[in-house]
Design a protein around this motif. Structure first.
Motif, mmCIF file in Angstrom:
data_model
loop_
_atom_site.group_PDB
_atom_site.id
_atom_site.type_symbol
_atom_site.label_atom_id
_atom_site.label_comp_id
_atom_site.label_asym_id
_atom_site.label_seq_id
_atom_site.Cartn_x
_atom_site.Cartn_y
_atom_site.Cartn_z
ATOM 1 N N ALA A 179 0.878 -1.244 -0.094
ATOM 2 C CA ALA A 179 -0.021 -0.064 -0.076
ATOM 3 C C ALA A 179 0.921 1.300 0.060
ATOM 4 N N SER A 180 2.031 1.344 0.715
ATOM 5 C CA SER A 180 2.848 2.389 0.849
ATOM 6 C C SER A 180 3.457 2.612 -0.518
ATOM 7 N N GLU A 181 4.082 1.430 -1.218
ATOM 8 C CA GLU A 181 4.687 1.617 -2.404
ATOM 9 C C GLU A 181 3.705 2.219 -3.462
ATOM 10 N N LYS A 182 2.502 1.668 -3.563
ATOM 11 C CA LYS A 182 1.536 2.041 -4.459
ATOM 12 C C LYS A 182 1.376 3.502 -4.229
ATOM 13 N N GLU A 183 1.060 4.084 -3.214
ATOM 14 C CA GLU A 183 0.893 5.564 -2.902
ATOM 15 C C GLU A 183 2.130 6.258 -3.070
ATOM 16 N N ALA A 184 3.340 5.826 -2.740
ATOM 17 C CA ALA A 184 4.405 6.484 -3.212
ATOM 18 C C ALA A 184 4.609 6.638 -4.727
ATOM 19 N N LEU A 185 3.997 5.804 -5.475
ATOM 20 C CA LEU A 185 4.230 5.940 -6.972
ATOM 21 C C LEU A 185 3.364 6.786 -7.201
ATOM 22 N N ARG A 186 2.234 7.313 -6.652
ATOM 23 C CA ARG A 186 1.375 8.340 -7.067
ATOM 24 C C ARG A 186 1.822 9.768 -6.235
ATOM 25 N N ARG A 187 2.293 9.800 -5.221
ATOM 26 C CA ARG A 187 2.770 11.077 -4.541
ATOM 27 C C ARG A 187 4.325 11.268 -4.578
ATOM 28 N N GLY A 188 4.959 10.226 -4.638
ATOM 29 C CA GLY A 188 6.645 10.502 -4.374
ATOM 30 C C GLY A 188 6.674 10.289 -2.889
ATOM 31 N N TRP A 189 8.091 9.434 -3.014
ATOM 32 C CA TRP A 189 8.512 9.392 -1.374
ATOM 33 C C TRP A 189 9.001 10.875 -0.963
ATOM 34 N N GLN A 190 8.806 11.019 0.079
ATOM 35 C CA GLN A 190 9.499 12.575 1.014
ATOM 36 C C GLN A 190 10.623 12.278 1.470
ATOM 37 N N SER A 191 11.617 13.583 1.369
ATOM 38 C CA SER A 191 12.998 13.284 2.137
ATOM 39 C C SER A 191 13.305 14.566 2.765
ATOM 40 N N THR A 192 12.436 15.342 2.908
ATOM 41 C CA THR A 192 12.964 16.853 3.391
ATOM 42 C C THR A 192 12.058 17.095 4.754
ATOM 43 N N ARG A 193 11.446 16.232 5.084
ATOM 44 C CA ARG A 193 10.459 16.621 6.436
ATOM 45 C C ARG A 193 11.303 16.758 7.764
ATOM 46 N N HIS A 194 12.570 16.022 7.832
ATOM 47 C CA HIS A 194 13.001 15.946 9.033
ATOM 48 C C HIS A 194 14.564 16.203 8.899
ATOM 49 N N ARG A 195 14.568 17.545 9.436
ATOM 50 C CA ARG A 195 16.085 18.137 9.048
ATOM 51 C C ARG A 195 17.145 17.452 10.103
ATOM 52 N N HIS A 196 16.781 17.097 11.061
ATOM 53 C CA HIS A 196 17.847 16.485 11.880
ATOM 54 C C HIS A 196 18.058 14.870 11.404
ATOM 55 N N TYR A 197 17.336 14.352 11.346
ATOM 56 C CA TYR A 197 16.957 12.716 11.259
ATOM 57 C C TYR A 197 16.433 12.394 9.752
ATOM 58 N N PRO A 198 16.959 12.666 8.812
ATOM 59 C CA PRO A 198 16.431 12.530 7.469
ATOM 60 C C PRO A 198 16.195 11.256 7.268
ATOM 61 N N THR A 199 14.911 11.012 6.803
ATOM 62 C CA THR A 199 14.715 9.510 6.093
ATOM 63 C C THR A 199 13.779 9.868 4.890
ATOM 64 N N VAL A 200 13.790 8.853 3.963
ATOM 65 C CA VAL A 200 12.907 8.726 2.824
ATOM 66 C C VAL A 200 11.712 7.914 3.395
ATOM 67 N N ASP A 201 10.516 8.946 3.398
ATOM 68 C CA ASP A 201 9.542 8.321 4.072
ATOM 69 C C ASP A 201 8.004 8.878 3.303
ATOM 70 N N LEU A 202 6.900 8.112 3.849
ATOM 71 C CA LEU A 202 5.574 8.842 3.282
ATOM 72 C C LEU A 202 4.647 8.731 4.657
ATOM 73 N N PRO A 203 4.149 9.738 4.627
ATOM 74 C CA PRO A 203 3.320 9.816 6.086
ATOM 75 C C PRO A 203 2.015 8.966 6.002
ATOM 76 N N VAL A 204 1.637 8.469 7.248
ATOM 77 C CA VAL A 204 0.510 7.456 7.318
ATOM 78 C C VAL A 204 -0.709 8.138 6.667
ATOM 79 N N TYR A 205 -0.882 9.370 7.050
ATOM 80 C CA TYR A 205 -2.111 10.051 6.410
ATOM 81 C C TYR A 205 -2.149 10.147 5.111
ATOM 82 N N ASP A 206 -1.043 9.995 4.204
ATOM 83 C CA ASP A 206 -1.047 9.891 2.803
ATOM 84 C C ASP A 206 -1.679 8.513 2.228
#
Length: 123
Positions: free
Chosen positions: A55-82
């Motif tokens: 489900a996460s991969e499918k939504e990431a294809l549509r919206r894209g993975w995010q990588s700029t939300r956490h300045r001190h602990y950067p991750t490549v992620d997708l908010p659950v609310y997406d």
């Protein structure tokens, strides 16, 4: 009696001290590591984990993975609310009803709450 300039100096030093203590209280570097990290695999079946990843991969294809939300602990992620409303509600119920109570018990903490939930992509 301290002068006006000395009083401002004392206020500045106290302000710096308060900010420093606040930063130290929030820092995780000095906290002892957990002996057994808690993972969703501890409460979800393998099939449920695979479904959540899909489900996460499918939504990431549509919206894209995010990588700029956490300045001190950067991750490549997708908010659950997406994720879809149904998947989001399922995750919320899982966290509130099972994960947080189990973590509270396992790690002997006070009440826990989720501030932010996201799916992290392993690179």
């Amino acid at each position: 009696m301290p002068s006006e300039q000395e009083l401002r100096g004392f206020e500045l030093v106290e302000s710096i001290s308060i900010r420093t203590r606040s930063r130290q209280r929030l820092a995780i570097e000095s906290r002892p590591p957990l002996h057994v990290p808690f993972t969703l695999a501890m409460v979800l079946s393998e099939a449920a984990c695979v479904g959540l990843i899909a489900a996460s991969e499918k939504e990431a294809l549509r919206r894209g993975w995010q990588s700029t939300r956490h300045r001190h602990y950067p991750t490549v992620d997708l908010p659950v609310y997406d994720l879809s409303p149904r998947t989001y509600q399922g995750i919320k119920q899982l966290l509130d009803g099972i994960v947080l109570p189990r973590m509270q018990s396992e790690y002997a903490t006070g009440p826990l709450r989720v501030k932010e939930a996201f799916i992290v992509k392993s690179i």
